[in-house]
Design an enzyme around this catalytic site. Structure first.
Site, PDB file in Angstrom:
ATOM      1  N   HIS A   1      29.547  -6.798 -21.555  1.00  0.00           N
ATOM      2  CA  HIS A   1      30.673  -7.250 -22.361  1.00  0.00           C
ATOM      3  C   HIS A   1      31.801  -7.721 -21.462  1.00  0.00           C
ATOM      4  O   HIS A   1      31.889  -7.325 -20.302  1.00  0.00           O
ATOM      5  CB  HIS A   1      31.173  -6.138 -23.287  1.00  0.00           C
ATOM      6  CG  HIS A   1      31.565  -4.889 -22.570  1.00  0.00           C
ATOM      7  ND1 HIS A   1      30.637  -3.935 -22.176  1.00  0.00           N
ATOM      8  CD2 HIS A   1      32.763  -4.409 -22.159  1.00  0.00           C
ATOM      9  CE1 HIS A   1      31.250  -2.950 -21.568  1.00  0.00           C
ATOM     10  NE2 HIS A   1      32.548  -3.209 -21.539  1.00  0.00           N
TER      11      HIS A   1
ATOM     12  N   CYS B   1      38.078   2.059 -20.240  1.00  0.00           N
ATOM     13  CA  CYS B   1      37.172   1.318 -19.363  1.00  0.00           C
ATOM     14  C   CYS B   1      37.827  -0.014 -19.023  1.00  0.00           C
ATOM     15  O   CYS B   1      38.824  -0.394 -19.642  1.00  0.00           O
ATOM     16  CB  CYS B   1      35.807   1.115 -20.025  1.00  0.00           C
ATOM     17  SG  CYS B   1      35.838   0.022 -21.464  1.00  0.00           S
TER      18      CYS B   1
END
Length: 723
Positions: free
Chosen positions: A65, A229
């Site tokens: 991603h 993250c």
């Protein structure tokens, strides 16, 4: 999940054998639907994100991603691999691959929906259903949340494929690994993990064991956690779900703050105060980490929160039993918390400076436009008007002109202090604000100006950082942020600015001002061309901001020089060129652009006229090698012509709406028009030549032909946006 995933974005027979090939196969589906504008650029962003940390998860899941400027809308593609693809997970290859693409400026609502998928991946029934589903439409509906895993299973034909028969067992094992894989210790007899079992099953142990005994029978052990993250889309929320599940199984109260791309809701200070321990599972700096100082803390990477939540809970309970706590210094200095992992100090320095500039720009716009309105209403002698406190007549235009001018002057007086204060804030967080503002004000006092503000901000951040590195007694920690740090840092910064470096900087500032005032002829034209190149190089980025800040600093005085106002005029004229040129190009040669770009071109007319260079970013992101050089040539021409024509500007913003305030307005508009026409001609020529090259996609072809080819599966064709 709305329509972020459709059947066209699902591949149940993904044949790729590497993670790069898998990402390309799924990204090509996105590009065919027009959701990715530049396939190569997007894949480069995916690879950059993958290099920061592998995106494979235990349980056979790969979740590459990224956020990318080449993505038009939040999009999700899903692939199922029979052979498995290595995404770096500890337990082996992934058979379920999700490619998440988020635009660089994705809105909170879509990112919240993406986070819901991340949490779903911790659900055993969800992953098992994905492994057994037989058609793409059902798979897409399952991922969107339109059907439940039970409904998806019921919708499958009686004779399921062989791979589907084995899927439930595979799904259960995989999900167990991903969801509770060391947290399976909640059932120690089955999991066989004695190192976790004591903390997860206190009843099985002697009640004298300090680690396994709860504080009271009625009050369970309480934990607060933070997950984050680098992208803030997937791992952040998966770790939160995994920790929450493990907390329920362990019988502890666990509340998670997810610091993701969709923003975050801060933990209630009362929850933090009452917590018995803290878990920080993150790969980017935890915001306001000092909130958790003095608590037993486990500090790990975000994947540990996903893969071994039970162990983390056990570890924090053990630390609490031993009385281990963290001090503020152990949380890392503000400098160490700044930026992404692996960034050097050069990158951090740029971010600190941009932090100051971004907070300063609204003061520039408000103050400058108010001053410009004052001049428009009362003429250039309005700066000699008495204070409106002493003389203000409601019915006199001159009084209103003086009011606007004086309010604008007050706003402008904040420029250097705000610049310095927020540079220090970028380095040292809130403790840097006080010495930063003090140092910036001193820079104004000693006539060190813009350069003095830069120096004051950097010095303030460094001084506060040095103070925070010093270990101090527990009793003094409470007064550090409100008394000790502001006192010591302000004194040190004030001494350095007044006595040591202030005078040399003031001398340098005066020399630069005198040099600018003496520019004329060819030198002024060359300066205008250089500023025009800078304004169009990165369209609102650091180089653009350097040129803009340089210009606004020159007029941020009560009586700016003629040269300073010429520079401001040249900078604004050049900054208007890129969006106006792209708007004109999409109008005269629309076939060279996609439908989305043509729509962006309509907005670019307004953005360019308003002096918002960022209006050209969608075009530059899709085709940088043609758009940016074209814009730079036009911007340089406009800047040079503006200086040659002697156009002046007292307002720092406004575009065509402040033309009445411009000196030599007719020639000024000619300079802008010349640059726009030049950039338009260049970008059209470059795209046309590219389209006529052998083997290249026809730049002159109708957009419908490209869309038809894309729908036919011509994934090897380049999109027209990259023409």
């Amino acid at each position: 999940m709305s329509e972020m995933i459709t059947a066209d974005l699902v591949d149940l027979d993904l044949s790729a054998d590497t993670k790069e090939a898998a990402a390309r196969a799924l990204a090509e589906r996105m590009a065919a639907l027009g959701r990715v504008t530049d396939l190569a650029g997007f894949l480069a962003d995916v690879a950059t994100r993958e290099a920061q940390m592998p995106t494979g998860l235990d349980g056979g899941i790969g979740i590459p991603h990224c956020r990318s400027a080449h993505v038009t809308e939040p999009t999700l593609a899903f692939g199922r691999s029979a052979a498995g693809i290595d995404f770096g997970a500890a337990d082996g290859p992934a058979d379920l691959v999700f490619l998440i693409a988020a635009p660089a400026g994705a809105d909170d609502a879509h990112l919240t929906i993406l986070s819901a998928l991340a949490r779903q991946l911790m659900n055993a029934e969800f992953t098992a259903a994905l492994r057994s589903v037989a058609d793409t439409a059902t798979a897409a509906a399952l991922i969107r949340g339109d059907v439940t895993p039970q409904e998806a299973a019921a919708a499958q034909p009686e004779a399921a494929p062989a791979s589907g028969e084995a899927a439930p067992a595979s799904g259960e094992a995989a999900s167990g690994s991903a969801q509770t894989s060391p947290a399976d210790a909640a059932a120690p007899a089955e999991a066989g993990t004695p190192d976790v079992a004591p903390s997860e099953a206190p009843a099985a142990k002697d009640t004298t064991d300090p680690v396994t005994a709860d504080p009271t029978p009625e009050q369970p052990f309480r934990i607060v956690a933070v997950t984050s993250c680098p992208t803030g889309i997937a791992h952040t929320y998966m770790a939160a779900e995994s920790l929450e599940n493990a907390g329920r199984e362990a019988g502890v109260e666990l509340v998670v703050e997810t610091q993701g791309s969709a923003g975050f809701a801060r933990l209630d200070p009362e929850l933090i105060a009452a917590a018995d321990g803290v878990i920080l599972a993150h790969d980017v700096p935890v915001r306001d980490k000092d909130r958790f100082a003095g608590k037993p803390t486990v500090d790990v990477g975000v994947k540990a929160g996903i893969n071994r939540p039970g162990e983390l809970i056990a570890e924090v309970r053990q630390k609490a039993a031993r009385g281990e706590t963290t001090a503020p210094a152990a949380a890392g200095t503000p400098v160490e918390r700044t930026g992404e992992p692996g960034e050097g100090y050069g990158t951090k320095l740029r971010k600190w400076l941009m932090s100051g500039v971004s907070y300063m720009v609204p003061f520039v716009a408000a103050g400058g436009l108010l001053i410009a309105i004052g001049f428009a209403l009362g003429g250039y002698k309005v700066n000699k008007a008495p204070s409106v406190m002493d003389h203000f007549v409601w019915t006199q235009t001159d009084s209103w002109a003086a009011l606007m001018f004086q309010i604008g002057g007050v706003a402008f007086a904040f420029l250097v202090p705000v610049l310095a204060g927020y540079i220090a804030y970028g380095i040292a967080d809130r403790p840097g604000l006080v010495p930063g503002f003090v140092g910036g004000s001193i820079a104004l006092t000693i006539n060190a100006g813009f350069l003095g503000g830069l120096a004051a901000g950097l010095i303030s951040g460094a001084v506060v950082t040095a103070i925070q590195r010093v270990r101090i007694p527990q009793a003094l920690r409470g007064i550090m942020p409100v008394v000790v740090i502001p006192l010591i840092s302000s004194a040190v910064v004030g001494f350095l600015m007044f006595v040591v470096i202030g005078k040399p900087i003031a001398t340098a500032q005066k020399g630069m001002t005198d040099w600018l005032s003496g520019l004329s002829g060819a030198n002024a034209v060359l300066l205008g061309a250089l500023l025009g190149l800078m304004m169009c190089f990165d369209l609102g980025g650091p180089v653009n901001k350097v040129a803009y800040t340089f210009a606004t600093a020159g007029i941020a005085v009560s009586d700016p020089s003629d040269s300073a106002m010429k520079i401001m005029a040249a900078v604004m004229a050049a900054g208007m060129v890129p969006p106006l040129a792209m708007a004109l190009a999409t109008t005269v040669r629309g076939r060279l652009f996609t439908e989305t770009e043509r729509e962006n071109g309509k907005a670019a007319w307004v953005l360019g006229a308003s002096f918002i260079s960022e209006g050209a970013i969608p075009f530059a992101a899709a085709d940088p090698l043609r758009v940016i050089p074209s814009a730079m040539v036009g911007g340089a021409l406009t800047g040079a012509l503006s200086m040659a024509f002697g156009a002046t500007l007292r307002a720092p913003h406004g575009g065509v709406f402040v033309v009445p305030l411009i000196g030599n307005p007719f020639l000024y508009l000619i300079a802008v028009a010349a640059g726009v026409c030049t950039s338009t001609a260049l970008v059209v020529a470059l795209k046309t030549l590219r389209g006529s090259a052998p083997g290249a996609p026809g730049g002159e072809r109708e957009k419908g032909e490209h869309e038809q080819a894309a729908r036919a599966g011509s994934a090897d064709r380049e999109q027209p946006v990259a023409a």
